[in-house]
Enzyme design. Structure first.
Site, mmCIF file in Angstrom:
data_model
loop_
_atom_site.group_PDB
_atom_site.id
_atom_site.type_symbol
_atom_site.label_atom_id
_atom_site.label_comp_id
_atom_site.label_asym_id
_atom_site.label_seq_id
_atom_site.Cartn_x
_atom_site.Cartn_y
_atom_site.Cartn_z
ATOM 1 N N ARG A 64 47.602 42.933 43.616
ATOM 2 C CA ARG A 64 48.267 44.393 43.825
ATOM 3 C C ARG A 64 49.539 44.401 43.538
ATOM 4 N NH1 ARG A 64 43.185 46.515 43.434
ATOM 5 N NH2 ARG A 64 41.746 46.279 45.079
ATOM 6 N N LYS A 102 46.430 49.930 47.057
ATOM 7 C CA LYS A 102 44.964 50.132 47.162
ATOM 8 C C LYS A 102 44.322 49.304 48.068
ATOM 9 C CE LYS A 102 40.526 50.132 44.486
ATOM 10 N NZ LYS A 102 40.128 49.822 43.102
#
Length: 121
Positions: A64, A102
């Site tokens: 991420r 996320k």
């Protein structure tokens, strides 16, 4: 410390590598980098074509960091930034602020070695 230094070198070398040697007008390779620090589990997976793999939330968070990075920039988590402050106190860390990651929610993140990244663009 070693991961940050590797990332700096990787961006520098990528920025010196032509995308197409036969057409230099296409420019140079741009990469984005992200990393996170924490526990992982590793194992060799497969018997016909064995591969060394890392598993765990740390791997997902590092992914991420990379996907939320930008071209020719190094993005890291606050966990990595805290370790870098101890292991490499002269390395410049600039707060990026809180971003939505996320699967993780809001995270405080940092740009690493921002001065060098700005020079390479």
């Amino acid at each position: 410390k070693r991961i940050a230094e590797f990332a700096i070198d990787a961006i520098r070398v990528a920025n010196q590598t032509l995308v197409d040697k036969e057409d230099p007008t296409r420019g140079f390779v741009n990469i984005r980098v992200g990393f996170h620090s924490g526990p992982v589990v590793s194992n060799v997976v497969g018997s016909r074509n064995p591969r060394f793999c890392l598993f765990g939330d740390t791997v997902n968070t590092a992914s991420r960091m990379e996907s939320n990075s930008a071209a020719n920039r190094i993005h890291c988590s606050s966990a990595s930034a805290e370790l870098l402050k101890i292991q490499h106190p002269n390395l410049r860390l600039n707060p990026r602020g809180t971003i939505e990651v996320k699967g993780k929610g809001d995270m405080e993140t940092f740009w690493v070695n921002e001065d060098a990244a700005v020079q390479s663009q």
